[in-house]
Design a protein around this motif. Structure first.
Motif, PDB file in Angstrom:
ATOM      1  N   GLY A 122     -32.290 -45.592   6.304  1.00  0.00           N
ATOM      2  CA  GLY A 122     -31.790 -44.489   7.103  1.00  0.00           C
ATOM      3  C   GLY A 122     -32.431 -43.146   6.811  1.00  0.00           C
ATOM      4  N   LYS A 123     -33.441 -43.105   5.936  1.00  0.00           N
ATOM      5  CA  LYS A 123     -34.086 -41.831   5.593  1.00  0.00           C
ATOM      6  C   LYS A 123     -35.595 -41.922   5.775  1.00  0.00           C
ATOM      7  N   GLU A 124     -36.189 -40.766   6.148  1.00  0.00           N
ATOM      8  CA  GLU A 124     -37.643 -40.704   6.222  1.00  0.00           C
ATOM      9  C   GLU A 124     -38.183 -40.874   4.804  1.00  0.00           C
ATOM     10  N   ILE A 125     -39.324 -41.490   4.703  1.00  0.00           N
ATOM     11  CA  ILE A 125     -39.938 -41.680   3.388  1.00  0.00           C
ATOM     12  C   ILE A 125     -40.857 -40.503   3.096  1.00  0.00           C
ATOM     13  N   THR A 126     -40.627 -39.892   1.951  1.00  0.00           N
ATOM     14  CA  THR A 126     -41.492 -38.804   1.500  1.00  0.00           C
ATOM     15  C   THR A 126     -42.209 -39.235   0.229  1.00  0.00           C
ATOM     16  N   GLU A 127     -43.332 -38.606  -0.006  1.00  0.00           N
ATOM     17  CA  GLU A 127     -44.128 -38.883  -1.201  1.00  0.00           C
ATOM     18  C   GLU A 127     -44.390 -37.591  -1.952  1.00  0.00           C
ATOM     19  N   GLU A 128     -44.481 -37.711  -3.255  1.00  0.00           N
ATOM     20  CA  GLU A 128     -44.825 -36.580  -4.114  1.00  0.00           C
ATOM     21  C   GLU A 128     -45.990 -37.035  -4.982  1.00  0.00           C
ATOM     22  N   TRP A 129     -47.050 -36.249  -5.000  1.00  0.00           N
ATOM     23  CA  TRP A 129     -48.252 -36.584  -5.754  1.00  0.00           C
ATOM     24  C   TRP A 129     -48.533 -35.491  -6.791  1.00  0.00           C
ATOM     25  N   PRO A 130     -47.982 -35.612  -8.013  1.00  0.00           N
ATOM     26  CA  PRO A 130     -48.293 -34.634  -9.060  1.00  0.00           C
ATOM     27  C   PRO A 130     -49.702 -34.873  -9.604  1.00  0.00           C
ATOM     28  N   PHE A 131     -50.336 -33.793 -10.063  1.00  0.00           N
ATOM     29  CA  PHE A 131     -51.700 -33.937 -10.565  1.00  0.00           C
ATOM     30  C   PHE A 131     -52.038 -32.832 -11.554  1.00  0.00           C
ATOM     31  N   THR A 132     -53.155 -33.033 -12.235  1.00  0.00           N
ATOM     32  CA  THR A 132     -53.767 -31.985 -13.047  1.00  0.00           C
ATOM     33  C   THR A 132     -55.114 -31.659 -12.402  1.00  0.00           C
ATOM     34  N   PHE A 133     -55.622 -30.477 -12.709  1.00  0.00           N
ATOM     35  CA  PHE A 133     -56.948 -30.115 -12.215  1.00  0.00           C
ATOM     36  C   PHE A 133     -57.665 -29.300 -13.283  1.00  0.00           C
ATOM     37  N   GLU A 134     -58.978 -29.277 -13.181  1.00  0.00           N
ATOM     38  CA  GLU A 134     -59.812 -28.591 -14.163  1.00  0.00           C
ATOM     39  C   GLU A 134     -60.732 -27.612 -13.445  1.00  0.00           C
ATOM     40  N   GLY A 135     -60.184 -26.469 -13.118  1.00  0.00           N
ATOM     41  CA  GLY A 135     -60.951 -25.423 -12.471  1.00  0.00           C
ATOM     42  C   GLY A 135     -60.486 -25.176 -11.049  1.00  0.00           C
ATOM     43  N   TYR A 136     -60.625 -23.927 -10.626  1.00  0.00           N
ATOM     44  CA  TYR A 136     -60.294 -23.557  -9.251  1.00  0.00           C
ATOM     45  C   TYR A 136     -61.188 -22.404  -8.829  1.00  0.00           C
ATOM     46  N   GLU A 137     -61.260 -22.229  -7.520  1.00  0.00           N
ATOM     47  CA  GLU A 137     -62.079 -21.165  -6.958  1.00  0.00           C
ATOM     48  C   GLU A 137     -61.361 -20.614  -5.731  1.00  0.00           C
ATOM     49  N   LEU A 138     -61.216 -19.317  -5.675  1.00  0.00           N
ATOM     50  CA  LEU A 138     -60.638 -18.656  -4.512  1.00  0.00           C
ATOM     51  C   LEU A 138     -61.753 -18.463  -3.500  1.00  0.00           C
ATOM     52  N   LEU A 139     -61.797 -19.347  -2.501  1.00  0.00           N
ATOM     53  CA  LEU A 139     -62.881 -19.325  -1.531  1.00  0.00           C
ATOM     54  C   LEU A 139     -62.721 -18.182  -0.533  1.00  0.00           C
ATOM     55  N   ASP A 140     -61.507 -17.988  -0.039  1.00  0.00           N
ATOM     56  CA  ASP A 140     -61.227 -16.937   0.934  1.00  0.00           C
ATOM     57  C   ASP A 140     -59.946 -16.227   0.538  1.00  0.00           C
ATOM     58  N   PRO A 141     -60.018 -15.012   0.001  1.00  0.00           N
ATOM     59  CA  PRO A 141     -58.806 -14.271  -0.355  1.00  0.00           C
ATOM     60  C   PRO A 141     -58.202 -13.560   0.849  1.00  0.00           C
ATOM     61  N   ILE A 142     -56.896 -13.355   0.819  1.00  0.00           N
ATOM     62  CA  ILE A 142     -56.234 -12.564   1.851  1.00  0.00           C
ATOM     63  C   ILE A 142     -56.385 -11.105   1.460  1.00  0.00           C
ATOM     64  N   GLU A 143     -56.964 -10.330   2.344  1.00  0.00           N
ATOM     65  CA  GLU A 143     -57.187  -8.906   2.078  1.00  0.00           C
ATOM     66  C   GLU A 143     -56.820  -8.098   3.307  1.00  0.00           C
ATOM     67  N   GLU A 144     -56.370  -6.901   3.091  1.00  0.00           N
ATOM     68  CA  GLU A 144     -56.026  -6.021   4.199  1.00  0.00           C
ATOM     69  C   GLU A 144     -57.261  -5.472   4.862  1.00  0.00           C
TER      70      GLU A 144
END
Length: 144
Positions: A122-144
């Motif tokens: 009787g319920k929609e099936i949802t999934e949760e995918w936890p993870f780790t990551f090693e590094g990130y990059e802000l490709l496009d920042p929000i700016e005024e």
């Protein structure tokens, strides 16, 4: 100057891309970097000083179960002799009323667990995918 409420970014316009492919079934995302520090006590000073020792990236993505494509992809690797699946994710916010849009690239993403079965009648099936990551990059920042 007061905040312009129209410019507040709405999560409805969030997108997740895995290696360039839009994962349309996912409707929530998190990613954060924990700054791991050591406390230093210095003679002649009451202040506790801090030294950065490392960084730890964690996150998750969640949404509706539509296909088993991601599970199959991760399972192939976890059932092999080399279970070290790594991928890349891009989180994007593209609210048309905001000052712009934001894209953040998460590198070396490794999932922590796989929901092999998780459902209730009787319920929609949802999934949760936890993870780790090693590094990130802000490709496009929000700016005024």
């Amino acid at each position: 100057m007061a905040i312009d409420g129209v410019r507040v970014v709405n999560g409805t316009f969030g997108y997740i891309y895995k290696e360039g492919k839009w994962l349309s079934q996912f409707n929530k995302a998190t990613a954060k970097v924990e700054i791991q520090k050591a406390e230093l006590k210095v003679a002649g000073d009451r202040w506790t000083r801090h030294k950065v020792l490392g960084l730890k990236g964690t996150g998750s993505m969640g949404g509706y179960k539509v296909t088993d494509e991601l599970m199959q992809e991760v399972m192939v690797v976890t059932n092999s002799d080399k279970p070290s699946y790594r991928t890349e994710l891009i989180y994007a916010l593209k609210d048309p009323e905001a000052w712009g849009y934001e894209r953040i690239r998460l590198m070396n993403v490794m999932f922590d667990s796989i929901d092999v079965a998780n459902w209730e009648a009787g319920k929609e099936i949802t999934e949760e995918w936890p993870f780790t990551f090693e590094g990130y990059e802000l490709l496009d920042p929000i700016e005024e």
